[in-house]
Motif scaffolding. Structure first.
Motif, PDB file in Angstrom:
ATOM      1  N   GLU A  50      60.490  36.661  49.690  1.00  0.00           N
ATOM      2  CA  GLU A  50      59.220  35.961  49.920  1.00  0.00           C
ATOM      3  C   GLU A  50      58.366  35.958  48.651  1.00  0.00           C
ATOM      4  OE1 GLU A  50      55.664  34.284  51.477  1.00  0.00           O
ATOM      5  OE2 GLU A  50      57.785  34.094  52.006  1.00  0.00           O
ATOM      6  N   MET A  51      58.348  37.081  47.922  1.00  0.00           N
ATOM      7  CA  MET A  51      57.558  37.162  46.691  1.00  0.00           C
ATOM      8  C   MET A  51      58.140  36.269  45.583  1.00  0.00           C
ATOM      9  SD  MET A  51      54.863  39.173  46.821  1.00  0.00           S
ATOM     10  CE  MET A  51      54.571  40.125  45.331  1.00  0.00           C
ATOM     11  N   LEU A  52      59.455  36.147  45.537  1.00  0.00           N
ATOM     12  CA  LEU A  52      60.080  35.268  44.551  1.00  0.00           C
ATOM     13  C   LEU A  52      59.717  33.802  44.801  1.00  0.00           C
ATOM     14  CD1 LEU A  52      63.678  36.732  44.081  1.00  0.00           C
ATOM     15  CD2 LEU A  52      62.043  36.261  42.253  1.00  0.00           C
ATOM     16  N   LYS A  53      59.566  33.461  46.068  1.00  0.00           N
ATOM     17  CA  LYS A  53      59.247  32.082  46.433  1.00  0.00           C
ATOM     18  C   LYS A  53      57.739  31.833  46.534  1.00  0.00           C
ATOM     19  CE  LYS A  53      61.836  29.348  47.626  1.00  0.00           C
ATOM     20  NZ  LYS A  53      62.429  28.283  46.767  1.00  0.00           N
ATOM     21  N   ASN A  54      56.961  32.936  46.560  1.00  0.00           N
ATOM     22  CA  ASN A  54      55.541  32.798  46.900  1.00  0.00           C
ATOM     23  C   ASN A  54      54.733  33.896  46.203  1.00  0.00           C
ATOM     24  OD1 ASN A  54      53.534  31.449  48.413  1.00  0.00           O
ATOM     25  ND2 ASN A  54      53.619  33.020  49.995  1.00  0.00           N
ATOM     26  N   PHE A  55      54.838  33.948  44.871  1.00  0.00           N
ATOM     27  CA  PHE A  55      54.160  34.977  44.086  1.00  0.00           C
ATOM     28  C   PHE A  55      52.710  34.542  43.875  1.00  0.00           C
ATOM     29  CE2 PHE A  55      53.169  37.162  40.036  1.00  0.00           C
ATOM     30  CZ  PHE A  55      53.557  38.451  40.365  1.00  0.00           C
ATOM     31  N   THR A  72      57.728  26.300  40.004  1.00  0.00           N
ATOM     32  CA  THR A  72      56.713  25.469  40.651  1.00  0.00           C
ATOM     33  C   THR A  72      55.408  26.247  40.731  1.00  0.00           C
ATOM     34  OG1 THR A  72      58.354  24.285  41.969  1.00  0.00           O
ATOM     35  CG2 THR A  72      56.084  24.202  42.742  1.00  0.00           C
ATOM     36  N   PHE A  73      54.333  25.618  40.276  1.00  0.00           N
ATOM     37  CA  PHE A  73      53.002  26.239  40.314  1.00  0.00           C
ATOM     38  C   PHE A  73      52.132  25.437  41.282  1.00  0.00           C
ATOM     39  CE2 PHE A  73      48.582  26.325  38.540  1.00  0.00           C
ATOM     40  CZ  PHE A  73      48.308  27.670  38.794  1.00  0.00           C
ATOM     41  N   THR A  74      51.503  26.146  42.211  1.00  0.00           N
ATOM     42  CA  THR A  74      50.659  25.515  43.231  1.00  0.00           C
ATOM     43  C   THR A  74      49.269  26.143  43.196  1.00  0.00           C
ATOM     44  OG1 THR A  74      52.608  25.220  44.639  1.00  0.00           O
ATOM     45  CG2 THR A  74      50.461  24.960  45.700  1.00  0.00           C
ATOM     46  N   ILE A  75      48.245  25.323  43.398  1.00  0.00           N
ATOM     47  CA  ILE A  75      46.876  25.818  43.557  1.00  0.00           C
ATOM     48  C   ILE A  75      46.465  25.580  45.008  1.00  0.00           C
ATOM     49  CG2 ILE A  75      44.461  25.577  42.864  1.00  0.00           C
ATOM     50  CD1 ILE A  75      45.430  24.622  40.130  1.00  0.00           C
ATOM     51  N   LYS A 112      32.104  22.143  43.377  1.00  0.00           N
ATOM     52  CA  LYS A 112      31.492  22.074  44.715  1.00  0.00           C
ATOM     53  C   LYS A 112      31.480  23.430  45.421  1.00  0.00           C
ATOM     54  CE  LYS A 112      33.474  17.471  44.959  1.00  0.00           C
ATOM     55  NZ  LYS A 112      34.652  16.721  45.391  1.00  0.00           N
ATOM     56  N   GLN A 113      32.560  24.189  45.236  1.00  0.00           N
ATOM     57  CA  GLN A 113      32.697  25.488  45.890  1.00  0.00           C
ATOM     58  C   GLN A 113      32.838  26.570  44.823  1.00  0.00           C
ATOM     59  OE1 GLN A 113      32.814  25.798  49.274  1.00  0.00           O
ATOM     60  NE2 GLN A 113      32.974  23.628  49.834  1.00  0.00           N
ATOM     61  N   LYS A 114      32.165  27.683  45.006  1.00  0.00           N
ATOM     62  CA  LYS A 114      32.197  28.750  44.000  1.00  0.00           C
ATOM     63  C   LYS A 114      33.240  29.817  44.308  1.00  0.00           C
ATOM     64  CE  LYS A 114      29.012  26.718  41.715  1.00  0.00           C
ATOM     65  NZ  LYS A 114      29.430  25.904  40.555  1.00  0.00           N
ATOM     66  N   GLU A 115      33.990  29.665  45.390  1.00  0.00           N
ATOM     67  CA  GLU A 115      34.945  30.707  45.768  1.00  0.00           C
ATOM     68  C   GLU A 115      36.211  30.636  44.909  1.00  0.00           C
ATOM     69  OE1 GLU A 115      35.700  29.787  49.850  1.00  0.00           O
ATOM     70  OE2 GLU A 115      37.274  28.347  49.377  1.00  0.00           O
ATOM     71  N   PRO A 116      36.878  31.786  44.732  1.00  0.00           N
ATOM     72  CA  PRO A 116      38.131  31.804  43.963  1.00  0.00           C
ATOM     73  C   PRO A 116      39.222  30.984  44.650  1.00  0.00           C
ATOM     74  CG  PRO A 116      37.252  34.022  44.240  1.00  0.00           C
ATOM     75  CD  PRO A 116      36.470  33.127  45.154  1.00  0.00           C
ATOM     76  N   LEU A 117      40.204  30.580  43.876  1.00  0.00           N
ATOM     77  CA  LEU A 117      41.366  29.867  44.403  1.00  0.00           C
ATOM     78  C   LEU A 117      42.596  30.760  44.260  1.00  0.00           C
ATOM     79  CD1 LEU A 117      40.610  26.366  42.853  1.00  0.00           C
ATOM     80  CD2 LEU A 117      40.544  26.950  45.280  1.00  0.00           C
ATOM     81  N   ILE A 118      43.701  30.317  44.832  1.00  0.00           N
ATOM     82  CA  ILE A 118      44.947  31.080  44.780  1.00  0.00           C
ATOM     83  C   ILE A 118      45.979  30.306  43.958  1.00  0.00           C
ATOM     84  CG2 ILE A 118      46.768  32.197  46.112  1.00  0.00           C
ATOM     85  CD1 ILE A 118      43.942  33.318  46.624  1.00  0.00           C
ATOM     86  N   GLY A 119      46.570  30.993  42.981  1.00  0.00           N
ATOM     87  CA  GLY A 119      47.700  30.438  42.250  1.00  0.00           C
ATOM     88  C   GLY A 119      48.978  30.966  42.858  1.00  0.00           C
ATOM     89  N   VAL A 120      49.946  30.082  43.065  1.00  0.00           N
ATOM     90  CA  VAL A 120      51.211  30.470  43.694  1.00  0.00           C
ATOM     91  C   VAL A 120      52.367  29.995  42.808  1.00  0.00           C
ATOM     92  CG1 VAL A 120      52.619  30.391  45.787  1.00  0.00           C
ATOM     93  CG2 VAL A 120      50.127  30.086  45.947  1.00  0.00           C
TER      94      VAL A 120
END
Length: 421
Positions: free
Chosen positions: A338-343, A218-221, A261-269
């Protein structure tokens, strides 16, 4: 009814279908293509296999468009995905339905689809001009009357169809000409941006994972505040610059829209084990520790992840790979779970528009009739396919839109149906 003269700019999916439809319904058709062959972008679509359409229901197809799917309602009603499949089957190209309801030629060869369209054009005596670049649309008294070519030559017709594609993969001829034509005719152009695009990452270890393909993850932004923008389950790929693959491409538009709209980085999970809860993963770790407690951590994770990922994963966890399993503390074990579920990693930007599978933005659909694809501003001028502000997810949706809008315009031209009458 008088025979209609139709001039089509662009020999891709939408242009060829517009030409075929208009010719079948009695029009005299000229098709202009700037390349030395037809369907150049189609030849590379679906990794060279051509995902020609989808077997999903119409409502699902509309919902699979990221912008302005409802604009396609009439087009999909008049020339549905079922009709597209029938068209190619009758043209001698057997089709098959694969995972995700994706429809491909049985041969897995894009050229078979392009050749079927080309043969149909020849059978219908469409006048095909290859290596011919249109410079501008000729408009007189609010009506499109012809096209001026790059060499200065002028061609006249009663109907002009713009089927020039988007601005991605410019090597295939999609260099944004249609947007310029539309703008000069008075149309608003919704800002162009990549859709279905790989994303770049900040972390230097990304390069170590280049070529690593993951399935059933599963990939989340998320944004910096932890708000979920998009999420998909399926396959993804690490590259030398970041991440790609089906689930990244199909969520990327959310990142692109956010960055508008926003120039800030996002997080890939990434959740590497979405089918297992944290509790079950912890129990699995405990079992392995009990069975092979003298084994080093770096040699004990092969049942949980691909070998290429292990050294990067261990470093990101901040644990020494030399540690034997019996030395792993409860806190370290839970941190690994936690890292396996939320890398997590940082998404900084999309790749350039030229690399997008599809272009988002384009001719504003509010200025185009959804019943005929005719401009509401200039009579006898039509826009079809990717030049419009429509973009769908991967899965055959964009080619279906090209065929449906092309069919609608071709039919309107042949029958002299005008939104401006």
């Amino acid at each position: 009814m008088m025979e209609q003269q139709v001039l089509i700019i662009g020999g891709g999916a939408s242009g060829m279908m517009a030409a075929i439809t208009a010719a079948e319904q009695g029009a005299t058709v000229t098709l202009l293509e700037k390349n030395d062959r037809l369907g150049k972008k189609m030849l590379i679509s679906g990794k060279g296999r051509c995902n020609v359409t989808t077997a999903k229901e119409r409502e699902e197809i509309i919902a699979s468009f990221l912008h302005n799917g409802k604009f396609l309602y009439t087009a999909l009603s008049r020339f549905s995905n079922t009709q597209v499949q029938t068209f190619f089957e009758e043209a001698g190209i057997p089709l098959k339905v694969e995972r995700g309801q994706r429809v491909f030629p049985v041969s897995d060869q894009s050229k078979d689809i392009v050749n079927a369209l080309r043969r149909k054009l020849q059978q219908l005596h469409v006048d095909l001009w290859l290596n011919t670049t249109a410079k501008e649309i000729l408009v007189e008294d609010g009506r499109a009357v012809g096209v001026q070519l790059l060499n200065g030559h002028k061609l006249y017709a009663e109907h002009i169809v713009v089927a020039t594609g988007g601005a991605s993969y410019p090597g295939t001829g999609s260099t944004g000409d249609g947007y310029r034509f539309a703008q000069k005719a008075g149309h608003a152009i919704i800002p162009l941006r990549p859709s279905l695009i790989p994303l770049e990452c900040r972390e230097p270890w990304i390069k170590e994972l280049q070529g690593l393909s993951l399935k059933n993850v599963t990939f989340t932004i998320e944004n910096q505040q932890g708000k979920k923008l998009a999420q998909e389950f399926g396959e993804m790929l690490f590259t030398h610059f970041g991440v790609s693959g089906p689930i990244v491409l199909s969520t990327s538009y959310k990142a692109v829209d956010y960055w508008q709209k926003q120039k800030e980085p996002l997080i890939g999970v990434v959740d590497f084990k979405p089918a297992l809860s944290a509790e079950k993963l912890d129990a699995r770790f405990l079992r392995e520790i009990g069975e092979q407690n003298k084994k080093q951590l770096k040699n004990s994770l092969h049942t949980l992840m691909p070998a290429k990922l292990i050294p990067v994963f261990i470093r990101c966890c901040g644990i020494s790979g030399e540690k034997e399993l019996h030395q792993i503390t409860r806190e370290e074990r839970q941190h690994m779970v936690e890292m396996l579920k939320n890398f997590r990693f940082t998404l900084t930007k999309a790749r350039p528009l030229e690399e997008a599978i599809v272009t988002a933005g384009g001719v504003c659909v509010k200025e185009v009739s959804p019943k005929t694809m005719e401009s509401k501003l200039v009579q006898n001028l039509y826009f079809v396919g990717e030049v419009l502000d429509i973009d769908g997810m991967t899965g055959g949706f964009n080619l279906q839109a090209a065929f449906s809008t092309g069919y609608l315009a071709g039919s309107a031209c042949a029958n002299n149906d005008s939104a401006l009458k």
